[in-house]
Design an enzyme around this catalytic site. Structure first.
Site, PDB file in Angstrom:
ATOM      1  N   ASN A  80       0.831  -1.197   0.000  1.00 49.59           N
ATOM      2  CA  ASN A  80       0.000   0.000   0.000  1.00 49.59           C
ATOM      3  C   ASN A  80       0.874   1.260   0.000  1.00 49.59           C
ATOM      4  OD1 ASN A  80      -2.411   1.713   0.336  1.00 49.59           O
ATOM      5  ND2 ASN A  80      -3.383  -0.212   0.899  1.00 49.59           N
ATOM      6  N   HIS A 106       3.164   0.267  -2.843  1.00 46.49           N
ATOM      7  CA  HIS A 106       3.666  -1.116  -2.897  1.00 46.49           C
ATOM      8  C   HIS A 106       5.189  -1.160  -3.001  1.00 46.49           C
ATOM      9  CE1 HIS A 106      -0.411  -2.293  -2.875  1.00 46.49           C
ATOM     10  NE2 HIS A 106      -0.641  -2.272  -4.166  1.00 46.49           N
ATOM     11  N   HIS A 180      -1.857  -9.907  -3.992  1.00 45.23           N
ATOM     12  CA  HIS A 180      -2.600  -8.921  -4.787  1.00 45.23           C
ATOM     13  C   HIS A 180      -3.301  -9.550  -5.995  1.00 45.23           C
ATOM     14  CE1 HIS A 180      -3.643  -5.112  -6.643  1.00 45.23           C
ATOM     15  NE2 HIS A 180      -3.024  -4.430  -5.693  1.00 45.23           N
ATOM     16  N   GLU A 319      -6.591  -7.421  -0.046  1.00 44.21           N
ATOM     17  CA  GLU A 319      -5.177  -7.393   0.301  1.00 44.21           C
ATOM     18  C   GLU A 319      -4.993  -7.275   1.817  1.00 44.21           C
ATOM     19  OE1 GLU A 319      -3.418  -4.190  -2.187  1.00 44.21           O
ATOM     20  OE2 GLU A 319      -5.397  -4.234  -3.125  1.00 44.21           O
TER      21      GLU A 319
END
Length: 356
Positions: A80, A106, A180, A319
């Site tokens: 994130n 990410h 993901h 996620e």
């Protein structure tokens, strides 16, 4: 049950990519690549026993690096967004290369999803299992500490695909690793998108975001908002609710759900069922939160498997992870990992079907 290791092509620089395909008696098969420890395909039977691949992705290894959609990837070191691409540990500032405006998403453009992992172990079981390993050197993407990471995929005869991520570091650092995949229970090649699926989220609250997609620091109750999935409802029922500021900011769902129950214990996170195929997935995790993403950035320009161009809503992602920007948000659960500690995140996908 089987676990088969095979070649999966090469990258543009000539690097060889391998795959391990796990299968069970129920007709489920999962193919995982050494590139990004990525779940490239996941075939699951419907209520009639007909199998379909239910995750979005690509047919070649090289496409995973050029499209940059994180399809099926292992995300790390920190999943994130990190605001401004910077954080502080013990009075020292660290900076991650921004790749999402001013923010690092990410872990930047060179995160775990771009790295070639080694296959440490495979077994036919039961259960069938494949363990992948990656060593992230001190300073990679700006993160401190030498980090050794393992990603374990286990498929059992109860139709559960369980992922376990572990990591150890030789210096204080931050870690939040997640998976993901974009799911479409109707089938990744189906003419029907994922938004017709009915969704339950085991979360009484979520973390609202600002205009830069960074959590404001607040924790808001889902009651009375489009984020209330405590009872099953179609994902698409409120995804375009222009009256809700949070939906407008993200152009759909792209928010961290604060999962009920105690972090560190395996507990329900989500349940999704597709009315057409009858496929059901129940997701559980040990993580404190879970990013729910309705595939808002898929705009028809990304070519996927079987030549299909993916559009908004063709897949949805779940996620499980630490809260976004938690290193900069003291009120959020901490994501620090010190030497002598082991980071662990378990994510279980349990599949079944109904009778219609």
């Amino acid at each position: 049950m089987t676990a088969i290791r095979e070649a999966f092509g090469t990258l543009d620089d000539g690097s060889a990519i391998e795959a391990v395909t796990l299968s069970n008696r129920g007709g489920i098969t999962a193919r995982i690549l050494t590139l990004g420890a990525t779940l490239q395909s996941l075939h699951v039977p419907d209520r009639e026993g007909l199998s379909a691949d239910i995750v979005l992705g690509h047919d070649s290894a090289a496409e995973y690096l050029t499209a940059n959609c994180f399809f099926g990837a292992t995300i790390g070191r920190f999943a994130n967004r990190i605001a401004g691409g910077s954080f502080r540990i013990d009075g020292r500032d660290y900076r991650i290369p921004p790749n999402d405006g001013p923010n690092a998403l990410h872990s930047g453009a060179g995160g775990f999803h771009t790295r070639i992992w080694s296959i440490e172990h495979i077994e036919t079981g039961p259960p069938a299992r494949a363990i992948f390993r990656y060593h992230s050197p001190d300073g990679e993407q700006g993160f401190p500490g030498n980090l050794t990471v393992a990603a374990s995929y286990t498929l059992d005869d109860d139709d559960r695909l369980t992922l376990e991520y572990t990591a150890v570091s030789d210096a204080p650092t931050i870690v939040s690793i997640t998976h993901h995949s974009y799911f479409n229970l109707a089938g990744a090649a189906s003419e029907h998108g994922a938004l017709d699926a009915r969704l339950t989220l085991y979360a009484d609250s979520f973390t609202p975001i600002d205009r830069m997609m960074i959590p404001t620091g607040a924790i808001q109750a889902v009651e009375g908002t489009p984020f209330d999935f405590r009872a099953p409802i179609a994902i698409g029922a409120r995804v375009r609710n222009g009256d809700d500021e949070q939906i407008r900011l993200a152009r759909g769902y792209d928010h961290n759900m604060v999962l009920n129950g105690e972090s560190g214990t395996l507990r329900p996170a989500a349940r999704m069922d597709d009315p057409r195929s009858g496929r059901i997935v129940a997701i559980s995790t040990t993580a404190p939160g879970m990013q729910f993403y309705s595939g808002n950035s898929l705009d028809g320009n990304v070519r996927g498997k079987q030549g299909k161009f993916y559009r908004q809503g063709d897949g949805v992602a779940f996620e499980p992870q630490h809260f976004p920007d938690s290193p900069n948000q003291p009120a959020f659960p901490g994501a620090r990992l010190d030497p002598g500690e082991t980071y662990r995140n378990v994510i279980c996908f349990a599949f079944s079907s109904n009778c219609g």
